[in-house]
Scaffold this motif. Structure first.
Motif, mmCIF file in Angstrom:
data_model
loop_
_atom_site.group_PDB
_atom_site.id
_atom_site.type_symbol
_atom_site.label_atom_id
_atom_site.label_comp_id
_atom_site.label_asym_id
_atom_site.label_seq_id
_atom_site.Cartn_x
_atom_site.Cartn_y
_atom_site.Cartn_z
ATOM 1 N N ASP A 194 5.193 6.137 4.793
ATOM 2 C CA ASP A 194 5.626 6.715 3.662
ATOM 3 C C ASP A 194 5.323 8.180 3.435
ATOM 4 O O ASP A 194 4.663 8.703 4.228
ATOM 5 C CB ASP A 194 4.513 5.884 2.193
ATOM 6 C CG ASP A 194 3.191 6.304 2.710
ATOM 7 O OD1 ASP A 194 2.673 7.478 2.797
ATOM 8 O OD2 ASP A 194 2.242 5.500 3.196
ATOM 9 N N THR A 237 -8.636 -3.817 -4.029
ATOM 10 C CA THR A 237 -10.085 -4.239 -3.622
ATOM 11 C C THR A 237 -10.443 -3.958 -2.228
ATOM 12 O O THR A 237 -11.763 -4.144 -1.993
ATOM 13 C CB THR A 237 -9.949 -5.805 -3.663
ATOM 14 O OG1 THR A 237 -9.086 -6.112 -2.556
ATOM 15 C CG2 THR A 237 -9.787 -7.029 -4.754
ATOM 16 N N GLY A 238 -9.696 -3.158 -1.541
ATOM 17 C CA GLY A 238 -10.206 -2.753 -0.169
ATOM 18 C C GLY A 238 -10.216 -3.847 0.881
ATOM 19 O O GLY A 238 -10.892 -3.762 1.731
ATOM 20 N N LYS A 281 2.181 1.911 -3.242
ATOM 21 C CA LYS A 281 0.961 2.281 -4.342
ATOM 22 C C LYS A 281 0.701 3.453 -4.134
ATOM 23 O O LYS A 281 0.453 4.243 -5.060
ATOM 24 C CB LYS A 281 0.097 1.233 -3.901
ATOM 25 C CG LYS A 281 -1.185 1.297 -4.747
ATOM 26 C CD LYS A 281 -2.147 0.121 -4.927
ATOM 27 C CE LYS A 281 -3.010 -0.105 -3.693
ATOM 28 N NZ LYS A 281 -4.116 -0.974 -3.913
ATOM 29 N N LEU A 329 -6.273 -4.078 4.124
ATOM 30 C CA LEU A 329 -5.930 -3.555 5.495
ATOM 31 C C LEU A 329 -7.059 -4.494 6.424
ATOM 32 O O LEU A 329 -6.803 -4.666 7.499
ATOM 33 C CB LEU A 329 -6.445 -1.945 5.581
ATOM 34 C CG LEU A 329 -5.412 -1.042 4.939
ATOM 35 C CD1 LEU A 329 -5.891 0.250 5.217
ATOM 36 C CD2 LEU A 329 -4.128 -1.506 5.902
ATOM 37 N N ILE A 344 -11.095 2.666 6.840
ATOM 38 C CA ILE A 344 -10.329 1.893 5.823
ATOM 39 C C ILE A 344 -9.801 0.371 6.199
ATOM 40 O O ILE A 344 -9.594 -0.330 5.415
ATOM 41 C CB ILE A 344 -8.807 2.621 5.466
ATOM 42 C CG1 ILE A 344 -8.388 3.023 6.724
ATOM 43 C CG2 ILE A 344 -9.080 3.719 4.640
ATOM 44 C CD1 ILE A 344 -6.801 3.465 6.780
ATOM 45 N N ASN A 369 0.726 -1.044 0.033
ATOM 46 C CA ASN A 369 0.027 0.031 0.042
ATOM 47 C C ASN A 369 1.060 1.271 0.026
ATOM 48 O O ASN A 369 0.495 2.344 -0.781
ATOM 49 C CB ASN A 369 -0.784 -0.088 1.314
ATOM 50 C CG ASN A 369 -2.324 -0.868 0.979
ATOM 51 O OD1 ASN A 369 -2.430 -0.951 -0.022
ATOM 52 N ND2 ASN A 369 -2.963 -0.953 2.164
ATOM 53 N N GLN A 429 -12.702 1.492 0.363
ATOM 54 C CA GLN A 429 -11.691 2.030 -0.502
ATOM 55 C C GLN A 429 -12.356 3.594 -0.121
ATOM 56 O O GLN A 429 -13.390 3.827 -0.253
ATOM 57 C CB GLN A 429 -11.569 1.826 -1.773
ATOM 58 C CG GLN A 429 -10.781 0.480 -1.915
ATOM 59 C CD GLN A 429 -10.816 0.022 -3.280
ATOM 60 O OE1 GLN A 429 -11.688 0.111 -4.112
ATOM 61 N NE2 GLN A 429 -9.606 -0.278 -3.526
HETATM 62 P P1 ADP Z 1 -6.864 -1.686 -1.409
HETATM 63 O O1 ADP Z 1 -5.272 -1.268 -1.407
HETATM 64 O O2 ADP Z 1 -6.841 -3.154 -2.043
HETATM 65 O O3 ADP Z 1 -7.771 -0.580 -1.869
HETATM 66 P P2 ADP Z 1 -6.688 -1.707 1.692
HETATM 67 O O4 ADP Z 1 -7.687 -2.415 2.482
HETATM 68 O O5 ADP Z 1 -5.012 -2.137 1.517
HETATM 69 O O6 ADP Z 1 -7.267 -2.090 0.084
HETATM 70 O O7 ADP Z 1 -6.881 -0.419 1.796
HETATM 71 C C1 ADP Z 1 -7.886 0.538 1.996
HETATM 72 C C2 ADP Z 1 -8.016 1.787 1.350
HETATM 73 O O8 ADP Z 1 -6.966 2.643 2.336
HETATM 74 C C3 ADP Z 1 -7.186 2.334 -0.065
HETATM 75 O O9 ADP Z 1 -8.118 1.859 -1.112
HETATM 76 C C4 ADP Z 1 -6.582 3.396 0.385
HETATM 77 O O10 ADP Z 1 -7.632 4.479 -0.065
HETATM 78 C C5 ADP Z 1 -6.397 3.743 1.624
HETATM 79 N N1 ADP Z 1 -5.014 3.365 1.989
HETATM 80 C C6 ADP Z 1 -4.379 2.417 2.335
HETATM 81 N N2 ADP Z 1 -2.911 2.420 2.829
HETATM 82 C C7 ADP Z 1 -2.596 3.711 2.324
HETATM 83 C C8 ADP Z 1 -1.435 4.466 2.224
HETATM 84 N N3 ADP Z 1 -0.414 3.838 2.780
HETATM 85 N N4 ADP Z 1 -1.622 5.801 2.058
HETATM 86 C C9 ADP Z 1 -2.862 6.134 1.517
HETATM 87 N N5 ADP Z 1 -3.858 5.599 1.533
HETATM 88 C C10 ADP Z 1 -3.941 4.291 2.050
#
Ligand code: ADP
Length: 818
Positions: free
Chosen positions: A493, A524-525, A462, A528, A506, A459, A512
């Motif tokens: 990050d 896919t959300g 990403k 986390l 989240i 993440n 998401q």
């Molecule tokens: P995914 O990454 O597959 O969408 P996650 O459950 O990992 O699903 O994350 C859920 C949401 O949390 C993400 O869609 C994003 O909006 C937010 N998120 C997670 N990690 C970060 C990060 N390091 N920086 C910014 N937003 C984040």
């Protein structure tokens, strides 16, 4: 004579008076003063009042004093009246008996002589018959009520303790007890069914010789007996002392009750709290039955207790049913997951595996790009499937956790290594910061920790367009246990950041942040949500600190983590990729019903010096294993005819095959499978498998040689590798060498000159027999290959293999004799 007669009569009279249940007296009464005396009183006064005749001879006050104060005026008034009118005296009153208790007595008297001041007469006082009767009745009633009370007490505690499955019988038994107690002919319960507004006879007890009516009394509209409904609505009972006397306006009731031969009836509504459950009824068929209000009140209580049990029965049965449905649904879900996992992973095995093989064979750049896309999409799809399965597994409580020593620095480096490409691509910096106080090795679930870090670092990369991703760890001493620590791992990050409003959300599944993120970043959300659940399973917690545009920091706290000072060797994973592996004359049996799965394994291993045997179900797998004694078996689990579990069980129980390692080759991901797999199999490979994974696994079980890249090409020398024999074996095998020389050497020599199918068959059978006699399995692979060659008319292959066999046997013999 006359005197004697008189005294005889007197004696008889005394006798009579003594036994008379009363006392007689001769009285003088002065109405002006209410004073009386009993110049004569029979012995009964002692029996009934505890007084002696002398006590009242002059003054009857002791008698008047014993009269109940409420009744004394009545007694005096009636005596005055009798004295005034010369009418007979008659009065009932309470008087203290010899024990000081008031008893009802009846007095009668006859005034006979009146003088100025007083009146003389005769009287008799006896216990009051009416009052005695009433007393007897009330005693009986009391006793009967007591009996009913204790009956209710008993069955109420019995019903409460009865298991729900036995409750129906227990209620029936209760009705029988009530029926027998009340001496009625039928006791029953009607339950109200509100949706249809009918009543159904659900329980019935009948006295001997009374016909049951339960079957005739189902689905009766409640409105058919409006009077009953009206009374029950007000929680009042219906008591019909004589059915024959039911008023004409209720003729419907008569029509229902008379055919059943009912004479008297009592029906009491049953409520459980506010809920009308139905009513309990008592029929007398043989005679009229009178019910007292007290009995009805107690029976109402009985009804309430039974209503509670009926309610409990329905309620608990509903719960049991709901639980059964939930369990079935859960089972169905697990089955579905297992199937889905299997069904999806099986074709994925082919897609990823063959793409990988093709990638190494195709030279054209464009086609290679296409293939790379297939591969990477396939891998994404697989990771998505794994996510969903993981989540379901955690939710179903199927996730297994293993505590093992973990070297955080190694894990962090690996994570860095995994994302190396993407970090480079995005031109990001990646920093690992491990606090110097952190012990070398911590004890936790290595796999789940990697999964957590993989999600968080993935993440971070990403959602970070530029800057740095930092993975850090520090420890705090744990107060409870000195050797343990509290571990804090941070993934931070410098990316787009997260609005605090979303910091909780989240972590929800499939959540998401609403924006064009989804389109831009994909995902896919689930990541986390899985990460948080995994952290919880490992006894930790996760939180985020972030603001939009200012980067994000995910912090995981693990409490009370065990530590170790040593560096476990196994932690440095072996990486053979840059090296050449040479397996030594090994035979591998692949048991799988899906052709392309076997094909894939064969393709992956095509370049290795392995002899591969194939079976398409457990049964043939077992047969081949017994015949060829392979060095390793890859066993699929779900197969027709005989599955992998059964086949492996059989093999492990056969003396000749029990030593052969069997590796499960499975597309399943369910925990209950994992348990069994661990018990039965040496290891398992999960489909879809990659080439590297497969070879890493084979290395664990097959004798092999690792040659660094730059030493490739000395394969001929490898052919000369010595057989591994111990001294004892060597001595025993001298017989084998001698026998071979005597019987088979020549045959083999002629086979080298000329491929004679018949000769080959007989050679292979007989020589195979000799090998088994001496437990020599070194040549089985080549013998199989020869059989195969003969079947396929593969002359070149045959010549090659027969040469090899000859050379190997010679080398083997030399070694035995050396
Ligand atoms: P995914 O990454 O597959 O969408 P996650 O459950 O990992 O699903 O994350 C859920 C949401 O949390 C993400 O869609 C994003 O909006 C937010 N998120 C997670 N990690 C970060 C990060 N390091 N920086 C910014 N937003 C984040």
């Amino acid at each position: 004579m006359e005197n004697q007669t008189n005294s005889n009569n007197r004696g008889k009279l005394d006798e009579l008076l003594r036994h008379l249940p009363a006392f007689v007296f001769h009285y003088d009464f002065n109405p002006a003063t209410d004073k009386a005396c009993f110049p004569y009183v029979s012995h009964g006064i002692t029996t009934y009042l505890g007084l002696q005749p002398e006590d009242v001879k002059e003054d009857a006050s002791p008698v008047f004093n014993a009269v109940h104060p409420e009744d004394l005026p009545v007694v005096q008034q009636s005596m005055r009246h009798s004295a005034g009118t010369m009418e007979n005296w008659n009065c009932a009153f309470r008087i203290k008996d010899a024990h000081g208790n008031y008893q009802w007595m009846e007095g009668v008297g006859k005034p006979v002589k009146k003088s100025d001041a007083k009146i003389r007469g005769y009287g008799l006082i006896t216990p009051s018959q009416d009052h005695l009767k009433a007393l007897k009745e009330s005693e009986e009633k009391l006793q009967s009520l007591n009996e009913l009370h204790s009956l209710i007490n008993n069955f109420s505690s019995a019903l409460m303790q009865t298991d729900v499955h036995e409750l129906h019988d227990a209620i029936e038994h209760t009705l029988a007890q009530l029926g027998e107690y009340a001496g009625v002919d039928r006791v029953y319960i009607f339950e109200h069914e509100p949706t249809e507004d009918v009543v159904n006879n659900t329980f019935e007890w009948c006295n001997e010789g009374i016909n049951p009516e339960i079957d005739n009394l189902q689905g009766i509209p409640f409105d058919a007996v409006p009077r009953w409904r009206a009374r029950f609505d007000k929680n009042e009972h219906v008591y019909i002392p004589l059915v024959s006397e039911i008023a004409d306006e209720y003729h419907v009731e008569k029509q229902i009750l008379e055919p059943q031969g009912i004479i008297s009836l009592l029906a009491i509504p049953m409520y459980y709290g506010e809920n009308f459950i139905g009513f309990i009824g008592f029929d007398s068929v043989k005679k009229k039955r009178i019910w007292s209000q007290e009995h009805i009140a107690l029976l109402r209580l009985a009804g309430e207790i039974i209503a509670g049990s009926i309610f409990r029965e329905h309620f608990e049965k509903q719960i049991i049913e709901a639980r059964r449905i939930a369990e079935e649904a859960n089972k169905a879900k697990s089955e579905f997951l297992a199937n889905m996992s299997h069904e999806i992973r099986t074709p994925m095995n082919a897609i990823l595996g063959f793409s990988e093989i093709l990638l190494n064979t195709i030279g054209d750049e464009k086609n290679r790009n296409y293939l790379n896309t297939v591969l990477s999409s396939g891998r994404t799809l697989l990771s998505l499937i794994n996510d969903i399965l993981d989540l379901s597994k955690i939710e179903a409580g199927h996730m297994e956790i293993a505590s093992e020593p973990v070297q955080l620095s190694v894990v962090f480096k690996e994570i860095h290594h995994i994302f190396h490409g993407r970090i480079e691509e995005k031109n990001l910096k990646f920093k690992i910061e491990i606090h110097e106080d952190l012990p070398d090795v911590v004890v936790m679930d290595d796999v789940r920790l990697r999964q957590i870090l993989f999600n968080l670092v993935g993440n971070a990369i990403k959602f970070t367009p530029k800057g740095t991703v930092t993975l850090s760890a520090l420890s705090k001493p744990n107060n409870d246990q000195v050797s343990n620590i509290d571990l804090e791992i941070k993934v931070s990050d410098t990316g787009i950041g997260i609005d605090p409003a979303y910091h909780q959300k989240i972590f929800n599944s499939f959540y998401q942040i609403e924006s064009d993120n989804t389109r831009k970043y994909g995902g896919t959300g689930l990541g986390l949500s899985i990460t948080q659940k995994l952290a919880h399973i490992l006894g930790g917690s996760i939180r985020v600190e972030s603001e939009v545009g200012k980067g994000s920091c995910f912090i995981i706290d693990f409490k009370n983590i065990g530590t170790a000072a040593y560096k476990p060797e196994a932690l440095e994973s072996f990486n053979w990729i840059d090296k050449e592996v040479k397996f030594k004359n090994a035979r591998l049996l692949i048991v799988d019903d899906v052709d392309f799965n076997r094909e894939l394994v064969k393709s992956f291993l095509a370049d290795f010096n392995l002899i591969m045997l194939e079976a398409h179900n457990g049964k043939t797998g077992v047969e081949l294993a017994r015949m060829h004694l392979p060095d390793l078996i890859l066993m699929d689990l779900r197969m027709p005819e005989m599955n992998g579990y059964e086949a492996t069980e059989i093999l492990s129980n056969l003396p000749e095959t029990s030593h052969i390692p069997v590796v499960a080759f499975t597309a399943s991901s369910m925990k209950h499978d994992e348990g069994l797999i661990r018990k039965l199999f040496k290891d398992y490979l999960r489909k879809p498998i990659g080439r590297n994974e497969l070879i890493s696994c084979l290395i664990r079980f097959l004798p092999h040689e690792i040659i660094p890249q730059d030493q490739k090409g000395i394969t001929d020398e490898l052919k000369q590798q010595p057989f591994v024999l111990d001294a004892l074996e060597q001595k025993k095998l001298l017989g084998f060498a001698d026998e071979f020389d005597a019987q088979y050497k020549e045959k083999l020599a002629s086979l080298k000159d000329f491929l004679d199918a018949e000769l080959l068959t007989s050679f292979l059978t007989d020589f195979g027999f000799l090998c088994r006699q001496y437990s020599v399995s070194h040549f089985d692979g080549l013998m199989d290959a020869l059989k195969q060659d003969a079947r396929n008319f593969d002359f070149d292959g045959f010549l090659n293999h027969i040469e090899q066999l000859d050379a190997n046997i010679e080398r083997f013999k030399q070694q035995i004799k050396s």
